[in-house]
Design a protein around this motif. Sequence first.
Motif, PDB file in Angstrom:
ATOM      1  N   SER A 153       0.788  -1.122  -0.089  1.00  0.00           N
ATOM      2  CA  SER A 153      -0.078   0.041  -0.098  1.00  0.00           C
ATOM      3  C   SER A 153       0.819   1.282   0.062  1.00  0.00           C
ATOM      4  O   SER A 153       0.918   2.067   1.074  1.00  0.00           O
ATOM      5  CB  SER A 153      -1.001   0.012   1.165  1.00  0.00           C
ATOM      6  N   CYS A 154       1.514   1.484  -1.157  1.00  0.00           N
ATOM      7  CA  CYS A 154       2.647   2.467  -1.246  1.00  0.00           C
ATOM      8  C   CYS A 154       1.868   3.628  -1.750  1.00  0.00           C
ATOM      9  O   CYS A 154       1.180   3.835  -2.725  1.00  0.00           O
ATOM     10  CB  CYS A 154       3.633   2.219  -1.961  1.00  0.00           C
ATOM     11  N   ASP A 155       2.154   5.063  -0.884  1.00  0.00           N
ATOM     12  CA  ASP A 155       1.724   6.077  -1.478  1.00  0.00           C
ATOM     13  C   ASP A 155       2.607   7.184  -1.340  1.00  0.00           C
ATOM     14  O   ASP A 155       3.795   7.041  -0.899  1.00  0.00           O
ATOM     15  CB  ASP A 155       0.242   6.541  -0.676  1.00  0.00           C
ATOM     16  N   ARG A 213      -7.632  -4.658   5.778  1.00  0.00           N
ATOM     17  CA  ARG A 213      -7.526  -4.921   4.235  1.00  0.00           C
ATOM     18  C   ARG A 213      -6.743  -6.464   4.124  1.00  0.00           C
ATOM     19  O   ARG A 213      -7.137  -7.263   3.163  1.00  0.00           O
ATOM     20  CB  ARG A 213      -7.008  -4.067   3.441  1.00  0.00           C
ATOM     21  N   LEU A 214      -5.589  -6.365   4.661  1.00  0.00           N
ATOM     22  CA  LEU A 214      -4.547  -7.690   4.427  1.00  0.00           C
ATOM     23  C   LEU A 214      -5.278  -8.837   4.785  1.00  0.00           C
ATOM     24  O   LEU A 214      -5.407  -9.862   4.011  1.00  0.00           O
ATOM     25  CB  LEU A 214      -3.383  -7.185   4.971  1.00  0.00           C
ATOM     26  N   PHE A 272      -6.864  -4.025  -4.847  1.00  0.00           N
ATOM     27  CA  PHE A 272      -7.583  -5.150  -5.120  1.00  0.00           C
ATOM     28  C   PHE A 272      -8.117  -4.979  -6.637  1.00  0.00           C
ATOM     29  O   PHE A 272      -8.398  -6.241  -7.297  1.00  0.00           O
ATOM     30  CB  PHE A 272      -8.737  -5.410  -4.248  1.00  0.00           C
ATOM     31  N   PHE A 273      -8.229  -4.085  -7.150  1.00  0.00           N
ATOM     32  CA  PHE A 273      -8.913  -3.856  -8.383  1.00  0.00           C
ATOM     33  C   PHE A 273      -7.899  -3.839  -9.484  1.00  0.00           C
ATOM     34  O   PHE A 273      -7.296  -2.760 -10.110  1.00  0.00           O
ATOM     35  CB  PHE A 273      -9.503  -2.480  -8.542  1.00  0.00           C
ATOM     36  N   GLY A 274      -7.595  -5.048 -10.071  1.00  0.00           N
ATOM     37  CA  GLY A 274      -6.903  -5.413 -11.170  1.00  0.00           C
ATOM     38  C   GLY A 274      -7.700  -6.121 -12.257  1.00  0.00           C
ATOM     39  O   GLY A 274      -8.934  -6.282 -12.192  1.00  0.00           O
ATOM     40  N   ASP A 311      -4.205 -14.060  -8.440  1.00  0.00           N
ATOM     41  CA  ASP A 311      -2.940 -14.772  -7.677  1.00  0.00           C
ATOM     42  C   ASP A 311      -3.710 -15.579  -6.487  1.00  0.00           C
ATOM     43  O   ASP A 311      -4.497 -15.218  -5.644  1.00  0.00           O
ATOM     44  CB  ASP A 311      -2.440 -13.506  -7.070  1.00  0.00           C
ATOM     45  N   HIS A 312      -2.931 -16.859  -6.433  1.00  0.00           N
ATOM     46  CA  HIS A 312      -3.581 -17.816  -5.589  1.00  0.00           C
ATOM     47  C   HIS A 312      -3.197 -17.591  -4.202  1.00  0.00           C
ATOM     48  O   HIS A 312      -3.769 -18.237  -3.266  1.00  0.00           O
ATOM     49  CB  HIS A 312      -2.833 -19.242  -6.131  1.00  0.00           C
ATOM     50  N   ARG A 313      -2.472 -16.549  -3.848  1.00  0.00           N
ATOM     51  CA  ARG A 313      -1.893 -16.273  -2.449  1.00  0.00           C
ATOM     52  C   ARG A 313      -3.190 -15.597  -1.703  1.00  0.00           C
ATOM     53  O   ARG A 313      -3.522 -15.436  -0.675  1.00  0.00           O
ATOM     54  CB  ARG A 313      -0.773 -15.459  -2.346  1.00  0.00           C
ATOM     55  N   PHE A 314      -3.991 -14.713  -2.503  1.00  0.00           N
ATOM     56  CA  PHE A 314      -5.119 -14.204  -1.951  1.00  0.00           C
ATOM     57  C   PHE A 314      -6.252 -15.119  -2.250  1.00  0.00           C
ATOM     58  O   PHE A 314      -7.082 -15.079  -3.003  1.00  0.00           O
ATOM     59  CB  PHE A 314      -5.352 -12.798  -2.813  1.00  0.00           C
ATOM     60  N   THR A 315      -6.270 -15.831  -0.852  1.00  0.00           N
ATOM     61  CA  THR A 315      -6.970 -17.018  -1.136  1.00  0.00           C
ATOM     62  C   THR A 315      -8.770 -16.633  -1.019  1.00  0.00           C
ATOM     63  O   THR A 315      -9.512 -17.134  -1.757  1.00  0.00           O
ATOM     64  CB  THR A 315      -7.095 -17.910   0.316  1.00  0.00           C
ATOM     65  N   ARG A 316      -9.244 -15.475  -0.450  1.00  0.00           N
ATOM     66  CA  ARG A 316     -10.428 -15.064  -0.559  1.00  0.00           C
ATOM     67  C   ARG A 316     -11.163 -14.896  -1.819  1.00  0.00           C
ATOM     68  O   ARG A 316     -12.253 -15.198  -2.153  1.00  0.00           O
ATOM     69  CB  ARG A 316     -10.701 -14.101   0.594  1.00  0.00           C
TER      70      ARG A 316
END
Length: 477
Positions: free
Chosen positions: A44-46, A193-194, A362-364, A397-402
């Motif tokens: 989450s870089c800004d 969020r994470l 999340f929006f890709g 990406d399979h790491r983001f299981t939800r």
Amino acid sequence: MASSSRASRAVPNLAFRRLRGQRSPGEFAAVVRKAAREIGEQVSCDARYIGRVEAGEIRCPNYAYERVFRHMFPGLDLTDLGFTARERVRGGGRAPARPDAARSTAVTAADPAVEAAAQGTADSTDDSKNDEESDVLRRAFMTGGSATVAAASFGLGLGAVLSALPEPGAGPTGRRIGDSEVLAVEDAVRRIRLLDDRHGADGLYQRAAQPLRAAYVLLDAGLTARSSTMDRLQSGAGELALSVGWLAHDSGRVADARSHYAEALATARMAGDAALEAHAFSNASFLARDAGRHREAVRCAQAGQRAADDLGSPRLLSLLALREAGGWAGLGDRAGCEQCLGRAHTHFARGAAAADPEWMSFFGEPELEFLQAQCWARLGAWARAVHHARRAAELQDHRFTRNLALYRAELATSLAHGGAHDEAAEAGHGVLDLLDGVHSARIQSMVATTATVLAPHRGAEGVPTFLSRCETLLPRA
């Protein structure tokens, strides 16, 4: 006091500043986020984070950022980037762990996904309190096998702040709200969020109420804060209300979600924060659509687009157009839906921008495909719904299981409605395989819908086994 003493010890990171070159902090933050996506990381870089690094407030980045920076600058180690070596930051001056925090850790087997989440939380500094907190967090994550245990960490960043403040209505205290309190609120948003990305909302929602209450207590008690600090605190509290509202939404607590979203919208209006207002309308549109209030979904999405018009984020406008498309689809208006989908694609094709909000990580492309699948499903165009849902699951990406479970659940439902019963059962099995680590009432409801559609087709391959597993694994209505 902690933040001022830390600032006095900070040494500007001139090496990192040189690497930024002529780009603005916001532009460089966008480059960092893009590099993260290239290697499957999520940061989450800004511009504020870049500023903290360059000011020397972050002596050593967390592990996720370290991997991204090494990808961006091959051959350079942390010291080449102007940071302090991790072993030096972690090595000394650390206060002993608080007994109450140590007791909160569980004694179950470690969950690798939760361990990875722990590594991606707070950035390392030389402040001993932050080191202690990070170590307590890491132990809590690494020894806890569920999202519920991980959620026990929510209160750590804001717990001390909350305990030092009076109850609401107790009158002014003269306490000045500063950067440390604001950063605690912003960090709570990132942690929520994470964890939601990894595990879903059930088990997280109740715990998330504590940092939200703390944020609004801070707002009530922060009359002596600087105007700029108060603006950040208002925005942080509003984002936190939206994050907690999303947890309520995803766990089936519609009335609670509606209340939190309204609270965030009121905060945005009072603060004159167009970005927060657009976010609140996006979430409100999503909730209205899920609750069957499709005209409200359209109106909220349109209001969100008006708020976002001047923010310089095509991706945000793309998401809001998709929210509007979902409302038109729910109303059965195919022409209105297709018009919004076309607009969403046009905005999305313009790519990421420095002004993209942090919450939109999340929006890709997978989410773009998923939201299109939902539109076509509501219109009964099952073949098109299957195409987009399958693309979403393949790209995720399979790491983001939800989200993987969510996309597979949409695929299973569309396959079932479209008559591909054996494929639907196979996709449904894939969702059930993930439910042990994902706790989302919304996903469970989608699986239950698939089971209902498949129940008359027990002769199809895989369907009886899928129905049996649903009876065992899904909660009783």
